[in-house]
Design an enzyme around this catalytic site. Structure first.
Site, PDB file in Angstrom:
ATOM      1  N   HIS A 291      -5.991  -8.004   3.629  1.00  0.00           N
ATOM      2  CA  HIS A 291      -7.523  -8.544   3.040  1.00  0.00           C
ATOM      3  C   HIS A 291      -7.741  -6.868   3.172  1.00  0.00           C
ATOM      4  CE1 HIS A 291     -11.560  -9.509   3.279  1.00  0.00           C
ATOM      5  NE2 HIS A 291     -11.511  -8.557   3.309  1.00  0.00           N
ATOM      6  N   GLU A 292      -7.810  -6.029   3.772  1.00  0.00           N
ATOM      7  CA  GLU A 292      -8.414  -4.847   3.110  1.00  0.00           C
ATOM      8  C   GLU A 292      -7.434  -3.697   2.180  1.00  0.00           C
ATOM      9  OE1 GLU A 292     -11.265  -3.888   4.320  1.00  0.00           O
ATOM     10  OE2 GLU A 292     -11.115  -4.924   5.989  1.00  0.00           O
TER      11      GLU A 292
ATOM     12  N   HIS B 114      -9.178  -4.747  -1.489  1.00  0.00           N
ATOM     13  CA  HIS B 114     -10.297  -3.717  -1.273  1.00  0.00           C
ATOM     14  C   HIS B 114      -9.571  -2.456  -2.164  1.00  0.00           C
ATOM     15  CE1 HIS B 114     -13.032  -6.438   0.130  1.00  0.00           C
ATOM     16  NE2 HIS B 114     -12.755  -6.584   1.018  1.00  0.00           N
TER      17      HIS B 114
END
Length: 378
Positions: free
Chosen positions: A29-30, A33
């Site tokens: 998920h990170e 980003h």
């Protein structure tokens, strides 16, 4: 000493699979980003798996601090210009920056680039689930059982609708089906909702309307779920069971379908809560996730990977909720900015973040309370 060892072993049996599943999901998920931020020219100050005190870490050649922190319940990527891990803007810090530093700040990028960076996290979760499912399909294949009825339970929804042993269910709501698994999935999410079935009965096609009954089922680990049931069993005849192998392209196609099913099922459950059809007692938090991770780990690494894919989808969907502090809340702010032609006022954003923190804390407490009630009922 034996009791202490038993308790420690039991805790480790839950904790290690939980940490594996959550770490993989949070990392990707990170990473979504992070990669899009780098691509957009944003300077990344920190990439963290977990919150709280740093356990260990290192700096890369571009100055990003990669670290693992003590509380493994999430993670964050902090950009230049952020005040905190939730990416609230640091107005004072932005004002002190040189032009070169401001060029690398998250807040100075166009609203489209900021939205892309924020959306990349949940998108990465969906991509991860597709990759995992595709890997499992390509390596393990799948046993597919014909949607033929073997037995019909007394006083069940199937019996009331006139379904008979030997019936082959070929379509639901006009959509063709080929496996008993497809039938189960459609029925499980349709409790108390009439379904139109097309049935092949000895070569004759007939239409039947059946309303699955909501029932509690208990899995092998003692977990209770409320789902829709017809009250039928599947055929165990060899001619009705096929082992299907998938090539790379087919595996990806099936993985996309599997991911979409989990998305639709989750969305349907949330919608059912607001409509009063579903109960909130099925919502779980970190304790439930840890428990299920430990249980699934006993079934093998493939089962744990499957759980990781499902949890990745759930995390992606959760982060898309329009709640300030979550990715969906940021996207909501950016949508307002795109419409207005300018950002919301600092005061409005501050109130939004405060509201978001309150909502997230409430959801965490509520989910944890559900977990405690669930454990006490076992």
């Amino acid at each position: 000493m034996e009791l202490i060892g038993s308790v420690f072993g039991s805790a480790a049996g839950y904790l290690l699979p939980f940490l594996f599943v959550l770490t993989v999901v949070v990392f990707f998920h990170e990473l979504g980003h992070f990669l899009v931020a780098r691509w957009c020219g944003v300077r990344v100050l920190a990439f963290s798996v977990g919150f709280g005190p740093e356990l260990f870490g290192r700096n890369d050649r571009k100055g990003t601090r990669w670290k693992v922190c003590a509380i493994p319940l999430g993670g964050y990527v902090k950009f230049a210009g952020d005040e905190n891990e939730a990416s609230a803007p640091d107005t004072a810090a932005l004002a002190r920056m040189s032009e070169e530093e401001r060029a690398g700040a998250f807040q100075t990028k166009s609203v489209g680039r900021r939205a892309a960076i924020v959306a990349a996290g949940p998108i990465a979760n969906f991509i991860l689930s597709i990759v995992i499912f595709a890997l499992l399909f390509s390596v393990l294949g799948r046993s597919e059982i014909s949607p033929r009825v073997d037995q019909v339970q007394a006083e069940s929804a199937a019996q009331e609708a006139g379904i008979l042993p030997g019936d082959l269910i070929v379509a639901i709501g006009g959509e063709p089906i080929e496996t008993f698994s497809e039938l189960q999935r459609a029925v499980s999410v349709s409790a108390d909702i009439p379904l139109q079935l097309a049935i092949d009965r000895s070569g004759q096609l007939i239409d039947v309307t059946v309303t699955p009954k909501r029932r509690e089922i208990t899995d092998r680990f003692g977990n209770v779920q409320k789902v829709g049931l017809l009250g039928i069993s599947r055929s165990a005849k060899p001619e009705d069971i096929v082992k299907r192998q998938f090539g790379p392209v087919e595996a990806v196609e099936e993985a996309v379908k599997e991911t979409w099913f989990v998305v639709a099922r989750t969305g349907g459950y949330v919608a059912g809560i607001f409509a009063g059809r579903e109960s909130v007692d099925q919502l779980g938090g970190p304790i439930r996730v840890a428990q299920i991770s430990g249980q699934v780990a006993t079934l093998g690494f493939a089962a744990l990977l499957n759980l990781t894919a499902i949890l990745s989808i759930s995390i992606g969907l959760l982060n898309l909720l329009p709640i300030p502090m979550l990715d969906g809340g940021h996207l909501l702010f950016y949508a307002a900015e795109a419409v207005r032609g300018k950002p919301l006022s600092e005061r409005a954003q501050e109130y939004g973040f405060r509201l978001g923190i309150a909502i997230v804390l409430f959801l965490m407490v509520f989910a944890t309370w559900n977990d405690v009630l669930h454990l006490s009922a076992l």
